[in-house]
Each structure stands twice: as structure tokens, then as C-alpha cells.
Design a protein around this motif. Structure first.
Motif, PDB file in Angstrom:
ATOM      1  N   ILE A  74       3.996  -9.112 -11.834  1.00 39.49           N
ATOM      2  CA  ILE A  74       4.104  -7.952 -10.699  1.00 39.49           C
ATOM      3  C   ILE A  74       2.541  -7.826 -10.024  1.00 39.49           C
ATOM      4  O   ILE A  74       1.522  -8.085 -10.739  1.00 39.49           O
ATOM      5  CB  ILE A  74       4.634  -6.754 -11.519  1.00 39.49           C
ATOM      6  CG1 ILE A  74       5.856  -6.878 -11.812  1.00 39.49           C
ATOM      7  CG2 ILE A  74       4.220  -5.354 -10.654  1.00 39.49           C
ATOM      8  CD1 ILE A  74       6.412  -5.872 -12.782  1.00 39.49           C
ATOM      9  N   LYS A  75       2.691  -7.688  -8.740  1.00 41.23           N
ATOM     10  CA  LYS A  75       1.371  -7.594  -8.062  1.00 41.23           C
ATOM     11  C   LYS A  75       0.286  -6.483  -8.483  1.00 41.23           C
ATOM     12  O   LYS A  75       1.194  -5.284  -8.936  1.00 41.23           O
ATOM     13  CB  LYS A  75       1.637  -7.150  -6.698  1.00 41.23           C
ATOM     14  CG  LYS A  75       2.203  -8.338  -5.795  1.00 41.23           C
ATOM     15  CD  LYS A  75       2.255  -8.293  -4.350  1.00 41.23           C
ATOM     16  CE  LYS A  75       2.935  -9.252  -3.663  1.00 41.23           C
ATOM     17  NZ  LYS A  75       2.712  -9.263  -2.032  1.00 41.23           N
ATOM     18  N   GLU A  76      -0.825  -6.824  -8.679  1.00 38.41           N
ATOM     19  CA  GLU A  76      -1.798  -5.608  -9.398  1.00 38.41           C
ATOM     20  C   GLU A  76      -1.639  -4.264  -8.659  1.00 38.41           C
ATOM     21  O   GLU A  76      -1.887  -3.347  -9.365  1.00 38.41           O
ATOM     22  CB  GLU A  76      -3.346  -6.353  -9.291  1.00 38.41           C
ATOM     23  CG  GLU A  76      -4.355  -5.535  -9.981  1.00 38.41           C
ATOM     24  CD  GLU A  76      -3.981  -5.598 -11.457  1.00 38.41           C
ATOM     25  OE1 GLU A  76      -4.299  -4.567 -12.138  1.00 38.41           O
ATOM     26  OE2 GLU A  76      -3.366  -6.529 -12.016  1.00 38.41           O
ATOM     27  N   ILE A  77      -1.581  -4.539  -7.420  1.00 38.76           N
ATOM     28  CA  ILE A  77      -1.463  -3.111  -6.622  1.00 38.76           C
ATOM     29  C   ILE A  77      -0.564  -1.792  -7.140  1.00 38.76           C
ATOM     30  O   ILE A  77      -0.499  -0.873  -7.290  1.00 38.76           O
ATOM     31  CB  ILE A  77      -1.390  -3.054  -5.194  1.00 38.76           C
ATOM     32  CG1 ILE A  77      -1.714  -1.913  -4.307  1.00 38.76           C
ATOM     33  CG2 ILE A  77       0.077  -3.952  -4.877  1.00 38.76           C
ATOM     34  CD1 ILE A  77      -1.782  -1.997  -2.838  1.00 38.76           C
ATOM     35  N   VAL A  78       0.644  -2.734  -7.744  1.00 36.64           N
ATOM     36  CA  VAL A  78       1.642  -1.849  -8.391  1.00 36.64           C
ATOM     37  C   VAL A  78       1.837  -1.774  -9.937  1.00 36.64           C
ATOM     38  O   VAL A  78       2.997  -1.554 -10.164  1.00 36.64           O
ATOM     39  CB  VAL A  78       2.763  -1.811  -7.320  1.00 36.64           C
ATOM     40  CG1 VAL A  78       2.669  -1.129  -6.110  1.00 36.64           C
ATOM     41  CG2 VAL A  78       3.737  -3.032  -7.445  1.00 36.64           C
ATOM     42  N   GLU A 105       0.716  -1.343   0.054  1.00 34.08           N
ATOM     43  CA  GLU A 105       0.138  -0.002   0.107  1.00 34.08           C
ATOM     44  C   GLU A 105       0.933   1.291   0.013  1.00 34.08           C
ATOM     45  O   GLU A 105       0.520   2.228  -0.844  1.00 34.08           O
ATOM     46  CB  GLU A 105      -1.085   0.149   1.188  1.00 34.08           C
ATOM     47  CG  GLU A 105      -2.174  -0.996   0.971  1.00 34.08           C
ATOM     48  CD  GLU A 105      -1.805  -2.222   1.468  1.00 34.08           C
ATOM     49  OE1 GLU A 105      -0.602  -2.659   2.186  1.00 34.08           O
ATOM     50  OE2 GLU A 105      -2.478  -3.478   1.043  1.00 34.08           O
ATOM     51  N   ASN A 106       1.734   1.192   0.925  1.00 32.64           N
ATOM     52  CA  ASN A 106       2.969   2.380   0.815  1.00 32.64           C
ATOM     53  C   ASN A 106       3.512   2.523  -0.622  1.00 32.64           C
ATOM     54  O   ASN A 106       3.956   3.744  -0.880  1.00 32.64           O
ATOM     55  CB  ASN A 106       3.734   2.215   1.758  1.00 32.64           C
ATOM     56  CG  ASN A 106       3.304   2.449   3.363  1.00 32.64           C
ATOM     57  OD1 ASN A 106       2.298   3.141   3.383  1.00 32.64           O
ATOM     58  ND2 ASN A 106       3.720   1.788   4.418  1.00 32.64           N
ATOM     59  N   MET A 107       3.837   1.268  -1.238  1.00 26.45           N
ATOM     60  CA  MET A 107       4.576   1.594  -2.518  1.00 26.45           C
ATOM     61  C   MET A 107       3.703   2.071  -3.520  1.00 26.45           C
ATOM     62  O   MET A 107       3.878   2.912  -4.266  1.00 26.45           O
ATOM     63  CB  MET A 107       4.745  -0.087  -3.050  1.00 26.45           C
ATOM     64  CG  MET A 107       6.085  -0.426  -2.271  1.00 26.45           C
ATOM     65  SD  MET A 107       6.191  -2.399  -2.961  1.00 26.45           S
ATOM     66  CE  MET A 107       6.610  -3.322  -1.323  1.00 26.45           C
ATOM     67  N   ALA A 108       2.234   1.578  -3.251  1.00 19.56           N
ATOM     68  CA  ALA A 108       1.171   2.260  -4.356  1.00 19.56           C
ATOM     69  C   ALA A 108       0.995   3.830  -4.161  1.00 19.56           C
ATOM     70  O   ALA A 108       0.796   4.492  -5.063  1.00 19.56           O
ATOM     71  CB  ALA A 108      -0.131   1.231  -4.000  1.00 19.56           C
ATOM     72  N   THR A 109       0.862   4.079  -2.785  1.00 14.16           N
ATOM     73  CA  THR A 109       1.073   5.597  -2.462  1.00 14.16           C
ATOM     74  C   THR A 109       2.050   6.410  -3.342  1.00 14.16           C
ATOM     75  O   THR A 109       1.849   7.292  -3.799  1.00 14.16           O
ATOM     76  CB  THR A 109       1.081   5.962  -0.974  1.00 14.16           C
ATOM     77  OG1 THR A 109      -0.201   5.096  -0.372  1.00 14.16           O
ATOM     78  CG2 THR A 109       0.971   7.327  -0.723  1.00 14.16           C
ATOM     79  N   LEU A 110       3.293   5.943  -3.199  1.00 17.20           N
ATOM     80  CA  LEU A 110       4.440   6.455  -3.867  1.00 17.20           C
ATOM     81  C   LEU A 110       4.288   6.282  -5.160  1.00 17.20           C
ATOM     82  O   LEU A 110       4.424   7.378  -5.893  1.00 17.20           O
ATOM     83  CB  LEU A 110       5.762   6.098  -3.319  1.00 17.20           C
ATOM     84  CG  LEU A 110       6.007   6.184  -1.998  1.00 17.20           C
ATOM     85  CD1 LEU A 110       7.400   5.294  -1.572  1.00 17.20           C
ATOM     86  CD2 LEU A 110       6.302   7.837  -1.759  1.00 17.20           C
ATOM     87  N   LEU A 111       3.811   5.412  -5.602  1.00 23.41           N
ATOM     88  CA  LEU A 111       3.797   5.019  -7.367  1.00 23.41           C
ATOM     89  C   LEU A 111       2.858   6.200  -7.895  1.00 23.41           C
ATOM     90  O   LEU A 111       2.916   6.685  -8.821  1.00 23.41           O
ATOM     91  CB  LEU A 111       3.214   3.527  -7.722  1.00 23.41           C
ATOM     92  CG  LEU A 111       3.232   3.293  -8.956  1.00 23.41           C
ATOM     93  CD1 LEU A 111       4.413   3.584  -9.911  1.00 23.41           C
ATOM     94  CD2 LEU A 111       2.744   1.809  -9.394  1.00 23.41           C
ATOM     95  N   ASN A 112       1.535   6.168  -7.186  1.00 28.88           N
ATOM     96  CA  ASN A 112       0.575   7.153  -7.813  1.00 28.88           C
ATOM     97  C   ASN A 112       1.165   8.645  -7.568  1.00 28.88           C
ATOM     98  O   ASN A 112       0.657   9.240  -8.375  1.00 28.88           O
ATOM     99  CB  ASN A 112      -0.589   6.928  -6.716  1.00 28.88           C
ATOM    100  CG  ASN A 112      -1.292   5.733  -7.133  1.00 28.88           C
ATOM    101  OD1 ASN A 112      -1.489   5.194  -8.304  1.00 28.88           O
ATOM    102  ND2 ASN A 112      -2.254   5.231  -5.867  1.00 28.88           N
TER     103      ASN A 112
END
Length: 181
Positions: A66-70, A31-38
Motif C-alpha cells: 500500500i502506498k506510503e501516503i495512505v 492526496e485527496n485520499m490522504a485528506t479523507l483518511l486524516n
């Protein structure tokens, strides 16, 4: 942080969801990776996805994905690597130099293996790495002498060994503050 700071997502792959890996720390790392990616996407900063495929000759399986979230969007580079370092056997170093990227924000799996190896090499190659402590994770391990080390112990020791000499260790909130400042 400059607008030319790259976000490198290392091995955020389905395989790491397998129970055979054991107990993991930082359950919210993705979730933190996705926050940064966004944020990187919204601000048009460079993004690079690294995908570990040890043996490319084997048939495709879901664990490699690769996981869907990122998951990468069309146009976002995905570099395939066969070893722990994202710099060995890939064009990552050339890609970064050609784009005049000097600063890297590194996230992914696992802290003590591919993330650590890539971070060390990044520093040795002259880049300025930041490793995001709550956007990386690892698993418990049994040592050579039979002692069990928790995932949190392994994670923290990996970060301690990288801190200052090889990278700035920072959390997601700290990265967001640097981007705003």
C-alpha cells in the motif's frame, strides 16, 4: 454523515505507479485520499484498507505494498482480496454488519475495475455507497475495436454508470462539507 460511516481505500498500491499501466487521470487522487483518511482518523471513524494480491503464493514484491501516503496505521484493518470485488473472499461484509456500518465512502484504484465492482456490490448488499470522484483514478485503455479511450473518459464513464443507481458520486470537498454539516 454519521460517525459510523466507513472509509474504504481500495488497492492504493505501488503497482499503479508503474509506467506499464499507461497514462492516468486524477494525478492528485492519493492526496485527496490522504485528506479523507486524516479526517477519518481525527474523528475516529471506521477505516478499512483493501489490498489486492491476485496470487498469494508468489513471493512478496514492492508493487503489492500500500502506498506510503495512505499506509495503514497499527490497528487499522487491512483485508486481502484476490479478485476485483472487495466483498468476494474477504470478511468485509460481515465486518461492516458487525460494526453496524451502513454508509461507505469509497476511494481508490482503479475507478472502472475494483472500485466500480466493490461499489456495485456494496449497493446490492444493502449498503449506501458514496464514491469520491477526485479520490479515484484509472488509466487509458484501448478498446476491443482498437480505439484509444483516455483515462478521463474511462473514469467519467465509470462514474456515470455508478451514479444514482449504485452510488452517490461526490468529490472530496463535498465529503468534507457533509462531515461538517
Amino acid at each position: 454523515m454519521s460517525t459510523n460511516t466507513a472509509l474504504i481505500l481500495i488497492d492504493v498500491q505501488n503497482h499503479f505507479d508503474s509506467p506499464e499501466n499507461g497514462v492516468r487521470n486524477n494525478i492528485n487522487a492519493e492526496e485527496n485520499m490522504a485528506t479523507l483518511l486524516n479526517i477519518w482518523r481525527k474523528t475516529n471513524r471506521p477505516i478499512i484498507h483493501m489490498q489486492h494480491i491476485s496470487n498469494p503464493s508468489l513471493p512478496h514484491h514492492h508493487g503489492r505494498d500500500i502506498k506510503e501516503i495512505v499506509a495503514p496505521l497499527p490497528g487499522e484493518p487491512v483485508m486481502i482480496k484476490n479478485v476485483n470485488s472487495s466483498f468476494i473472499g474477504t470478511n468485509l461484509e460481515n465486518h461492516l454488519h458487525e460494526a453496524k456500518i451502513e454508509t461507505l465512502v469509497i476511494v481508490g484504484l482503479t475507478t472502472d475495475h475494483c472500485v466500480s465492482t466493490t461499489t456495485r456490490m456494496a449497493k446490492n448488499l444493502g449498503f449506501t455507497p458514496f464514491i469520491v470522484s477526485d479520490a479515484t483514478a484509472t488509466f487509458e485503455r484501448i478498446s476491443f475495436d482498437g480505439k484509444l479511450y483516455t483515462a478521463e473518459e474511462i473514469h467519467n464513464l465509470a462514474l456515470v454508470s455508478l451514479s444514482d443507481e449504485f452510488a452517490t458520486v461526490i468529490d472530496t470537498k463535498g465529503v468534507l462539507e457533509l462531515l461538517e454539516g
